[in-house]
Design an enzyme around this catalytic site. Structure first.
Site: not given
Ligand code: GLA
Length: 632
Positions: A203, A279
């Site tokens: 991210e 995710e």
């Molecule tokens: C983002 C991050 C994860 C985690 C989520 C929240 O998607 O990539 O590692 O921190 O947020 O749980």
């Protein structure tokens, strides 16, 4: 994603608030060339993972990746197989797995891949269970993990800039990735292992937009021996900032986001390319002093159904969160209110499987949807459940003073950070002797993260970083001894404060605006409790260790009921279970079956505060504070 109280989780609102949207126009050739190319030639007994247009292909056949996220250090090793098998019970075919740099390299150049950190064994087990792997090597991970998995020692020198082309950062990141490559690069699918593709950074679009940095991390991963497919993950609204379009690009989103909208944004960035939600947040994590997150299943099912209807690949974050044992929990920092928000040790996440690995109603709801799309043979039977143990209340009858565990004193004119003294977690005692009598306000630049302040051994008060507390009224005589015992919590794992969260007393200490010079530092990292001298009896009003035993007749797991205790850490048979704190919402600490034994078991609790009733019990499930019970 709404929290139970209707507010957006801070993590999310930070993320979206930070990044202005802009449109990205890219030449189609640039977008697809890398993604379409076969990654490496397959060898006998191996498989070939490629992409074609919107699809992933495995040996030329379309592959819909259906993954569940699990974190190996958050699951006791003895339970690894159980949790992996439960992914199969949901019909999933892939494990999505972060790697946690700071867990493996706790001190510079000293690596640990043993026990619960035996990464290659974890991946091999996934393969044995018939799962592919999405390997998220970062090296930044986020994940509500201490520092987002970047070691605190990297930032002992505060000028080092996380997630940037800073030469020190890149040198350490490259050295780590090389070592990691020796450990697991041979587990790529074209070499006979389970790894379909390896993730570059994490991210990054929510943090920065330096394409050269992302390319440099990609190159480090390549030169560490990861020759196969690489991918990035980002929120769709910031994908153009973080993603390298020549790689595979995943998008992350939660249950208040509409999958359709997210993939529309993705399509604006990349008209063609395999689509994967890397995710899908079906739950959320918790900060100390806030109400436990609970996310309803229906929006999750809507997003899931929309994606399954279109053969889009998806990964459940988290399939099972587990526990951030010991010092592993991270923290957020709310930019708007300038508030530090430490994560609790439970990473229950309101996930499909609960903290003890038990299927929740959400698991059943997801399973019902999956059954509509997949043939019956895709669903493995659920493993036999482990036993939940109730342990009758027992008293911790022995206590020990903290003193023998303090490290060698280090003197300095002004208070120093833990990191600059080679310590990444635990506590630090700061001491100062007053040269003259004074009365007024003691001011500390910043307390990271919680301090018990005493004069001549008598407690004067506490300072809590969450509440921005930095001052305390004091009246002292010449020769009085000031003692500030600082407890640390997670290093910030998300946003611009990553790598800028050195612990301890920051920015100097004054009394009535006179700077206090001359400090002694004594570290209490709590890695080894060996020096403690327990004796029967209760102690003092000071920080202390408490010890007790209980007997078990059979195997099982339990949750220690910590109600009545103040703030600290608990160990069972030497395993650090994590942090307890009366501000809630977590009231229990999970004890996996493998931490327990038939016969006599030992519990040690360290508490910063006086404890009236030093008793504990084992309960069969978690206890969460309800709204109104949480102490802000
Ligand atoms: C983002 C991050 C994860 C985690 C989520 C929240 O998607 O990539 O590692 O921190 O947020 O749980």
């Amino acid at each position: 994603m709404p929290k139970p109280d209707g507010a957006a989780p801070q993590h999310l609102s930070n993320r979206t608030a930070m990044i202005p949207r802009r449109t990205f126009l890219a030449g189609a050739a640039g977008l697809t060339a890398g993604a379409l190319a076969p990654f490496t030639a397959a060898r006998a007994g191996t498989s070939r993972f490629t992409t074609n247009g919107d699809h992933f292909l495995l040996d030329g056949q379309p592959l819909q990746i259906l993954a569940g996220e699990l974190h190996y250090p958050r699951i006791a090793r003895a339970d690894w197989r159980d949790r992996l098998r439960k992914l199969k019970s949901l019909g999933l075919n892939t494990l999505s797995a972060y790697v946690f740099w700071n867990a493996h390299e706790k001190a510079p150049g000293r690596y640990d891949f043993t026990g619960n950190l035996d990464l290659s064994a974890w991946l091999a087990l996934a393969q044995e269970e018939g799962l592919h792997v999405l390997l998220r090597v970062g090296p930044y991970a986020c994940a509500e993990w201490d520092g987002g998995a970047l070691p605190a020692w990297v930032f002992a020198d505060e000028s080092v800039k996380a997630r940037s082309l800073d030469p020190t950062y890149m040198q350490l990141s490259g050295r780590w990735l090389k070592r990691l490559g020796q450990e697991v690069a041979h587990l790529e699918i074209d070499k006979g292992g389970p790894v379909l593709m390896t993730q570059v950074e994490n991210e990054y679009g929510s943090f920065g937009q330096d394409r050269a940095y992302m390319e440099a991390v990609r190159d480090q991963i390549r030169s560490a021996g990861f020759d196969g497919a690489l991918y990035t993950v980002d929120g769709a609204s910031v994908i153009e900032k973080g993603a390298l379009p020549s790689l595979i690009n995943g998008v992350n989103f939660g249950t208040t986001d509409k999958a359709e909208e997210e993939f529309k944004r993705y399509a604006a960035f990349k008209p063609s390319g395999p689509r994967i939600c890397t995710e899908l947040w079906g739950g959320w994590f918790d900060h100390f002093g806030e109400v436990h997150s609970a996310m309803p299943a229906p929006p999750l099912l809507d997003s899931l159904t929309w994606m399954l209807d279109r053969q889009i690949s998806v990964s459940f974050y988290m399939a099972h969160g587990g526990t951030s044992f010991g010092f592993d929990a991270g923290a957020n920092f709310d930019r708007k209110t300038e508030t530090y928000q430490p994560d609790i040790s439970s990473y229950d996440y309101d996930a499909l499987l609960d903290e003890a690995g038990r299927p929740t109603p959400k698991f059943s709801a997801v399973l019902e949807v999956m059954r509509r799309y997949l043939p019956a043979e895709r669903f493995a039977p659920l493993p036999a459940p482990q036993k939940a143990l109730e342990i009758p209340r027992f008293r911790l009858t022995e206590t020990a003073a903290v003193t023998p565990l303090f490290g060698r004193p280090v003197a300095a004119p002004a208070p120093r950070t833990l990191e600059s003294l080679g310590q990444s977690h635990g506590l630090m005692r700061y001491r100062h002797r007053f040269a003259k009598a004074a009365e007024g306000t003691l001011r500390i630049g910043e307390v990271r993260d919680y301090a018990v302040v005493s004069v001549n051994g008598r407690r004067v008060g506490v300072l809590d970083r969450r509440l921005n507390e930095r001052e305390i009224a004091l009246s002292v005589q010449a020769g009085d001894s000031l003692e500030i015992l600082v407890d640390t919590m997670g290093h910030v794992n998300y946003g611009e404060r990553i790598g800028r969260d050195q612990k301890g007393l920051i920015g100097g200490v004054t009394l009535e605006d006179q700077s206090l010079q001359g400090w002694t530092h004594e570290g209490l990292p709590l890695d080894d409790l060996g020096g403690l001298a327990f004796r029967v009896g209760t102690v003092s009003d000071g920080p202390a260790f408490h010890r007790g035993t209980f007997e078990l007749k059979g195997a099982g797991y339990t949750f220690l009921d910590m109600r009545g205790w103040g703030k600290g850490y608990a160990w069972v048979n030497g395993h650090n279970l994590g942090r307890h704190w009366s501000v809630g919402p977590q009231r229990t600490l999970f004890v996996p079956e493998s931490f327990l034994k038939v016969g006599v078991n030992e519990v040690v609790v360290f508490d910063l505060h006086p404890v009236l009733d030093t008793s504990l019990a084992g309960v069969h499930t978690q206890i969460w504070d309800l709204p109104g019970q949480v102490k802000e």
